[in-house]
Design a protein around this motif. Structure first.
Motif, PDB file in Angstrom:
ATOM      1  N   SER A  97       0.820  -1.224   0.000  1.00 49.11           N
ATOM      2  CA  SER A  97       0.000   0.000   0.000  1.00 49.11           C
ATOM      3  C   SER A  97       0.844   1.260   0.000  1.00 49.11           C
ATOM      4  N   ASP A  98       2.077   1.166   0.528  1.00 48.64           N
ATOM      5  CA  ASP A  98       2.926   2.346   0.660  1.00 48.64           C
ATOM      6  C   ASP A  98       4.373   1.985   0.369  1.00 48.64           C
ATOM      7  N   ARG A 119       0.985   4.181  -2.643  1.00 48.34           N
ATOM      8  CA  ARG A 119       1.354   5.571  -2.378  1.00 48.34           C
ATOM      9  C   ARG A 119       2.862   5.619  -2.178  1.00 48.34           C
ATOM     10  N   HIS A 121       6.000   7.766  -0.696  1.00 44.62           N
ATOM     11  CA  HIS A 121       6.344   8.833   0.242  1.00 44.62           C
ATOM     12  C   HIS A 121       7.775   9.287   0.000  1.00 44.62           C
ATOM     13  N   ASP A 152       1.229   7.893  -7.325  1.00 41.56           N
ATOM     14  CA  ASP A 152       0.474   8.592  -6.281  1.00 41.56           C
ATOM     15  C   ASP A 152       1.483   9.102  -5.250  1.00 41.56           C
ATOM     16  N   TRP A 153       2.078  10.265  -5.539  1.00 41.19           N
ATOM     17  CA  TRP A 153       3.115  10.821  -4.672  1.00 41.19           C
ATOM     18  C   TRP A 153       2.518  11.387  -3.393  1.00 41.19           C
ATOM     19  N   ILE A 154       3.133  11.087  -2.272  1.00 42.16           N
ATOM     20  CA  ILE A 154       2.847  11.752  -1.005  1.00 42.16           C
ATOM     21  C   ILE A 154       4.114  12.513  -0.647  1.00 42.16           C
TER      22      ILE A 154
END
Length: 276
Positions: A97-98, A119, A121, A152-154
Motif C-alpha cells: 500500500s505504501d 502511495r 512517500h 500517487d506521490w505523497i
C-alpha cells in the motif's frame, strides 16, 4: 502545527520485517554491493522501504544508462526484483500500500512501476530535485521512465514529529515509520526509521556505503568507495556532517537503534540472516 517527540520503540507483535537485496552490484575496483530494501508486513498491508531495480529495468537495461551499467555492474536478475521476492515470500504484491523512498536514484526507485497501486512517500526536496533534474548530476541519477506510469506521490514538505532530536515526517503508524531528512548524497535524501518491538531500525540510505564509516573509534572506507561517494554527492560536506550525526546517535543510543545503509553487504547479511 504540533510536533510529537518519539523517543522510544514500543512493542508491536504483529509486524514482520524482511530484508531484501533488490539490486546486487559488482562495481569496478570496489567490494560487492547490495541494494538493501525493507518489506514491512503489518495487519493493514505491506510497506516497502526503497524498491531497488524493477522488472522494466531488467527487461530493458538501457533505461539505467551506460555509465551506471558499466561502473556499478548491476546483476540484472528478475528474481532479485522486489515484486518477485515479495511473491516468493508468499505475499501478494498488490497488498503493498505504501512505498517509502530514501531518495529517487535509479537503483532505489526502479521498482516503483511494479507497484502502481502504492502511495509513494518522499521528501519535498527530493521530489522537486527528481522532477526538475536541474544539474548534470541530477540528470544522470534520476530516470523519469521509472515513474512515467503515474505515481500517487505523497510529498512530505514539513516535519510533524521529532525522532531522537531529528526533525522527521511521520509516514505511518503501527509500526511508526518516519522520514528523517539527511541531505547530502542528494538534496532531499533521508533516512527511514522503522519501529521494531524493542528498538528502531534506521535505514540510512546512501548516507554511507561501508559499515566501517560508522565505526566510533576509527571510521574508515575503501578508497574506491570513498571516491565514488564524493563524486556522486550533491553536497559532500553536508553528507559528512550527516554521517557524523549518525555516529553521535550510535554513541548516545547504542542499544536502541540498529543502523544500516543501502549498499553494505555485511550489514545486509547480518540482518537478512534473521529472516531465515
Amino acid at each position: 502545527m504540533s510536533v510529537r517527540t518519539i523517543p522510544n520503540a514500543q512493542r508491536r507483535s504483529s509486524v514482520v520485517i524482511h530484508h531484501l537485496d533488490c539490486a546486487p552490484m559488482r562495481p569496478l575496483g570496489a567490494p560487492p554491493l547490495v541494494t538493501h530494501c525493507l518489506l514491512v508486513a503489518t495487519n493493514s498491508g505491506l510497506v516497502l522501504v526503497d524498491t531497488g531495480l524493477g522488472a522494466a529495468d531488467i527487461a530493458d537495461p538501457r533505461r539505467l544508462g551506460a555509465m551506471f551499467r558499466h561502473t556499478m555492474r548491476p546483476e540484472l536478475d528478475l528474481s532479485r526484483t522486489a515484486v518477485h521476492q515479495i511473491r516468493a515470500l508468499g505475499y501478494d504484491p498488490y497488498d503493498v500500500s505504501d512505498i517509502v523512498i530514501t531518495h529517487l536514484d535509479l537503483d532505489h526507485a526502479g521498482g516503483l512501476a511494479d507497484f502502481p497501486q502504492a502511495r509513494v512517500h518522499v521528501t519535498g526536496d527530493e521530489y522537486r530535485s527528481a522532477m526538475r533534474r536541474d544539474t548534470r548530476l541530477e540528470a544522470n541519477r534520476y530516470r523519469p521512465a521509472q515513474w512515467a506510469h503515474g505515481v500517487d506521490w505523497i510529498v512530505h514538505d514539513t516535519a510533524d514529529a521529532t525522532w531522537l532530536g531529528f526533525p522527521a515526517s511521520r509516514v505511518l503508524r503501527g509500526p511508526d515509520i518516519l522520514l528523517v531528512p539527511l541531505p547530502g548524497h542528494t538534496r532531499g535524501h533521508s533516512a527511514v526509521a522503522v519501529q521494531e518491538p524493542d528498538r528502531w531500525l534506521l535505514h540510512a540510505g546512501d548516507a554511507y556505503f561501508f559499515h566501517g564509516e560508522m565505526d566510533l573509534r576509527r571510521p574508515r572506507c575503501p578508497r574506491t568507495l570513498a571516491l565514488h561517494q564524493r563524486l556522486v554527492a550533491d553536497d559532500h560536506e553536508l553528507r559528512l556532517s550527516g554521517l557524523e550525526h549518525l555516529r553521535e546517535l550510535r554513541r548516545t543510543h547504542p542499544r536502541l537503534i540498529r543502523f544500516f545503509s543501502s549498499h553494505d553487504a555485511q550489514e545486509f547479511a547480518q540482518l537478512a540472516s534473521r529472516d531465515r
